[in-house]
Design an enzyme around this catalytic site. Structure first.
Site, PDB file in Angstrom:
ATOM      1  CG  HIS A  13      36.139  51.023  38.116  1.00  0.00           C
ATOM      2  ND1 HIS A  13      35.703  51.627  39.280  1.00  0.00           N
ATOM      3  CD2 HIS A  13      36.265  49.703  38.404  1.00  0.00           C
ATOM      4  CE1 HIS A  13      35.597  50.701  40.230  1.00  0.00           C
ATOM      5  NE2 HIS A  13      35.936  49.534  39.732  1.00  0.00           N
ATOM      6  CG  ASP A  14      36.929  54.290  30.464  1.00  0.00           C
ATOM      7  OD1 ASP A  14      36.295  55.338  30.727  1.00  0.00           O
ATOM      8  OD2 ASP A  14      37.452  54.078  29.349  1.00  0.00           O
ATOM      9  CG  ASP A  39      33.742  58.077  28.237  1.00  0.00           C
ATOM     10  OD1 ASP A  39      34.229  57.422  29.196  1.00  0.00           O
ATOM     11  OD2 ASP A  39      32.978  59.047  28.410  1.00  0.00           O
ATOM     12  CB  SER A  91      34.871  59.461  31.469  1.00  0.00           C
ATOM     13  OG  SER A  91      34.296  58.210  31.757  1.00  0.00           O
ATOM     14  N   PRO A 149      29.510  48.688  40.771  1.00  0.00           N
ATOM     15  CG  PRO A 149      28.720  46.719  39.785  1.00  0.00           C
ATOM     16  CD  PRO A 149      29.304  48.049  39.463  1.00  0.00           C
ATOM     17  CB  THR A 152      41.285  34.531  38.304  1.00  0.00           C
ATOM     18  OG1 THR A 152      42.267  33.520  38.483  1.00  0.00           O
ATOM     19  CG2 THR A 152      41.643  35.302  37.049  1.00  0.00           C
ATOM     20  CG  ASP A 183      42.532  32.701  42.916  1.00  0.00           C
ATOM     21  OD1 ASP A 183      42.542  31.921  43.902  1.00  0.00           O
ATOM     22  OD2 ASP A 183      42.758  32.324  41.755  1.00  0.00           O
ATOM     23  CB  THR A 190      46.352  30.401  41.471  1.00  0.00           C
ATOM     24  OG1 THR A 190      44.991  30.581  41.027  1.00  0.00           O
ATOM     25  CG2 THR A 190      46.617  28.927  41.691  1.00  0.00           C
ATOM     26  CG  ASP A 235      44.097  30.013  37.911  1.00  0.00           C
ATOM     27  OD1 ASP A 235      43.289  30.828  38.429  1.00  0.00           O
ATOM     28  OD2 ASP A 235      44.996  29.458  38.566  1.00  0.00           O
TER      29      ASP A 235
HETATM   30  C1  HEM Z   1      30.493  42.084  39.047  1.00  0.00           C
HETATM   31  C2  HEM Z   1      30.698  43.184  39.671  1.00  0.00           C
HETATM   32  C3  HEM Z   1      32.002  43.572  40.271  1.00  0.00           C
HETATM   33  C4  HEM Z   1      32.189  43.928  41.559  1.00  0.00           C
HETATM   34  C5  HEM Z   1      31.147  44.014  42.644  1.00  0.00           C
HETATM   35  C6  HEM Z   1      33.589  44.196  41.715  1.00  0.00           C
HETATM   36  C7  HEM Z   1      34.161  44.619  42.890  1.00  0.00           C
HETATM   37  C8  HEM Z   1      35.508  44.759  43.099  1.00  0.00           C
HETATM   38  C9  HEM Z   1      36.101  45.158  44.349  1.00  0.00           C
HETATM   39  C10 HEM Z   1      35.334  45.536  45.599  1.00  0.00           C
HETATM   40  C11 HEM Z   1      37.440  45.131  44.190  1.00  0.00           C
HETATM   41  C12 HEM Z   1      38.483  45.490  45.236  1.00  0.00           C
HETATM   42  C13 HEM Z   1      38.507  46.977  45.444  1.00  0.00           C
HETATM   43  C14 HEM Z   1      39.283  47.331  46.672  1.00  0.00           C
HETATM   44  O1  HEM Z   1      40.506  47.502  46.591  1.00  0.00           O
HETATM   45  O2  HEM Z   1      38.682  47.377  47.744  1.00  0.00           O
HETATM   46  C15 HEM Z   1      37.701  44.699  42.846  1.00  0.00           C
HETATM   47  C16 HEM Z   1      38.941  44.516  42.303  1.00  0.00           C
HETATM   48  C17 HEM Z   1      39.164  44.145  41.017  1.00  0.00           C
HETATM   49  N1  HEM Z   1      38.210  44.030  40.018  1.00  0.00           N
HETATM   50 FE1  HEM Z   1      36.237  43.945  40.293  1.00  0.00          FE
HETATM   51  N2  HEM Z   1      34.228  43.984  40.550  1.00  0.00           N
HETATM   52  C18 HEM Z   1      33.299  43.613  39.623  1.00  0.00           C
HETATM   53  C19 HEM Z   1      33.520  43.355  38.296  1.00  0.00           C
HETATM   54  C20 HEM Z   1      34.749  43.415  37.708  1.00  0.00           C
HETATM   55  C21 HEM Z   1      34.962  43.312  36.283  1.00  0.00           C
HETATM   56  C22 HEM Z   1      33.864  43.193  35.255  1.00  0.00           C
HETATM   57  C23 HEM Z   1      36.295  43.378  36.093  1.00  0.00           C
HETATM   58  C24 HEM Z   1      37.081  43.340  34.824  1.00  0.00           C
HETATM   59  C25 HEM Z   1      36.618  43.048  33.648  1.00  0.00           C
HETATM   60  C26 HEM Z   1      36.916  43.501  37.396  1.00  0.00           C
HETATM   61  C27 HEM Z   1      38.260  43.516  37.635  1.00  0.00           C
HETATM   62  C28 HEM Z   1      38.842  43.674  38.870  1.00  0.00           C
HETATM   63  C29 HEM Z   1      40.255  43.501  39.130  1.00  0.00           C
HETATM   64  C30 HEM Z   1      41.294  43.022  38.135  1.00  0.00           C
HETATM   65  C31 HEM Z   1      40.451  43.809  40.477  1.00  0.00           C
HETATM   66  C32 HEM Z   1      41.794  43.824  41.236  1.00  0.00           C
HETATM   67  C33 HEM Z   1      42.385  45.207  41.164  1.00  0.00           C
HETATM   68  C34 HEM Z   1      43.781  45.316  41.729  1.00  0.00           C
HETATM   69  O3  HEM Z   1      44.373  44.323  42.148  1.00  0.00           O
HETATM   70  O4  HEM Z   1      44.281  46.452  41.736  1.00  0.00           O
HETATM   71  N3  HEM Z   1      35.938  43.544  38.336  1.00  0.00           N
HETATM   72  N4  HEM Z   1      36.507  44.503  42.196  1.00  0.00           N
END
Ligand code: HEM
Ligand SMILES: *[C@@H]1O[C@H](CO)[C@@H](O)[C@H](O)[C@H]1NC(C)=O
Ligand SMILES: *[C@@H]1O[C@H](CO)[C@@H](O)[C@H](O)[C@H]1NC(C)=O
Ligand SMILES: *[C@@H]1O[C@H](CO)[C@@H](O)[C@H](O)[C@H]1NC(C)=O
Length: 339
Positions: free
Chosen positions: A85-86, A93, A95, A177, A208, A256, A259, A264
């Site tokens: 998100h940063d 940065d 932010s 997104p 994952t 996921d 797991t 993974d």
């Molecule tokens: C491709 C576009 C992406 C979308 C649409 C997206 C969307 C989301 C959403 C909706 C959540 C759950 C938020 C909630 O609690 O409701 C989430 C969680 C998460 N996202 Fe993404 N994400 C994207 C890309 C990424 C990228 C690029 C990364 C890291 C490099 C990432 C890492 C994570 C992680 C680790 C979680 C789990 C957070 C937690 O357990 O606290 N996401 N994402």
């Protein structure tokens, strides 16, 4: 005899002058500062950036991350997401860490972001050891790497030298997104940040580990697209499980399902079985442009881990502030430095 040395002397004087005044002896050779300004910002990042100014910076960061994650394993995915998100808004940065009224962090879209206290704790320690030296953006980037490693993912060297931005706006938080975008919009969003389709599929593999609120996919299980029916691209058993788990929109489920805490390639095999949690996850397998990458990662785990390291470095390079006139080294990650 002495005159013999005159040309050499002149050359040396000219050279010296050119060094002192930055005047190039030959006009067609670009001056060094000019060369530097032509380099992309991320080229000014380097591995070992704090080697002399704060030799143990990376050690302190990894020790702190390990201690926090040991107490609360859910912080590992939280930190990785915070880094995304940063970088997604105004580049990497720091932010997202700014906590003033009306900042990105204060927006409703950022409500489920966590892990801020980990970065604050690291920053406090680093300010004692090496005051005003290590940027919050660099701390977050290195912490995301460490969190990945602890969760069972790959290690990679983190280039550093990012400065912290001074601008953060709540109105921009909705640009990240949130799980309802179509694949074309996802590809475009990544492309605008210098990330390609391979990076999109690879970095989505972060899902994952970690959890999502039911809010982010509620439409898929009850009323997809206003049809009154669930998303047809959802496995029926998984659908029923999700309906049971989601009593309210703020309930949390694993991204996921097989797991949930291991870094993974099950995320990708899940997509092949129609058990991707977010609509955006599942769309990576539905679309012909991205499906080949999903297929490759599902069957060749090493491809995923090695590419993840590469794509994370690319993510960490997005729109970084590295030039002398850009950004600052924040003293407190929550606030811009007072002027
Ligand atoms: C491709 C576009 C992406 C979308 C649409 C997206 C969307 C989301 C959403 C909706 C959540 C759950 C938020 C909630 O609690 O409701 C989430 C969680 C998460 N996202 Fe993404 N994400 C994207 C890309 C990424 C990228 C690029 C990364 C890291 C490099 C990432 C890492 C994570 C992680 C680790 C979680 C789990 C957070 C937690 O357990 O606290 N996401 N994402
Ligand atoms: C961030 O801002 C919120 C709202 O003003 C406040 O409650 C919280 O204590 C702040 N956190 C930090 C670490 O300053
Ligand atoms: C995808 O989303 C974008 C942006 O919301 C929209 O303009 C476009 O029409 C959508 N494309 C498809 C194929 O639904
Ligand atoms: C959902 O709606 C969009 C436009 O509103 C349409 O392009 C898409 O095909 C629909 N998807 C399904 C699975 O019905």
């Amino acid at each position: 005899m002495r005159l013999h040395y005159l040309p050499l002397y002149l050359v040396l004087v000219t050279l010296e002058l050119s060094i002192i005044y930055g005047i190039s002896a030959q006009r067609n050779v670009p001056k060094k500062p000019l060369m530097k300004s032509l380099l992309p910002s991320e080229a000014l990042l380097s591995i070992g950036h704090y080697q002399t100014s704060c030799p143990n910076a990376e050690g302190i960061i990894s020790q702190k991350v390990a201690a926090w994650v040991k107490k609360d394993p859910t912080l590992a995915p939280a930190i990785i997401r915070l880094h995304f998100h940063d970088c997604a808004i105004r580049g990497c940065d720091g932010s997202i860490l700014l906590n003033h009224t009306g900042s990105e962090r204060s927006a409703i879209e950022s409500k489920t972001l966590r892990g801020f206290q980990v970065i604050d704790d690291i920053k406090a320690e680093l300010e004692m050891k090496c005051p005003r030296t290590v940027s919050c953006a660099d701390i977050l980037t290195a912490a995301a790497r460490d969190a990945t490693l602890i969760a069972g993912g790959p290690f990679w060297e983190v280039p550093s030298g990012r400065k912290d931005g001074r601008n953060s706006y709540a109105s921009e938080a909705n640009m990240v997104p949130h799980g309802h975008e179509n694949i074309t919009a996802l590809i475009a969003f990544f492309q605008e940040r210098g990330l390609d389709m391979l990076d999109l599929v690879t970095l989505s593999g972060s899902h994952t580990i970690g959890r999502s609120t039911c809010f982010s996919f509620m439409d898929r299980i009850y009323n997809f697209n206003g049809t009154g029916k669930p998303d047809p691209s959802l496995n029926v058993y998984y659908l029923n499980l999700l309906r049971k788990r989601c009593k309210g929109v703020m309930d949390l489920v694993y991204l996921d399902v097989i797991t949930p805490r291991t870094f993974d390639t099950t995320y990708y095999t899940n997509l092949k079985r129609k058990v991707g949690l977010l609509s955006t996850d599942q769309s990576l397998f539905s679309d012909a442009r991205t499906a080949p990458f999903v297929e490759a990662f599902a069957t060749q785990p090493f491809l995923f881990t090695s590419q993840f390291a590469v794509s994370m470095v690319k993510l960490g390079n997005v729109q970084v502030l590295t030039r002398p006139n850009e950004g600052e080294i924040r003293v407190n990650c929550n606030y811009v430095n007072p002027v």
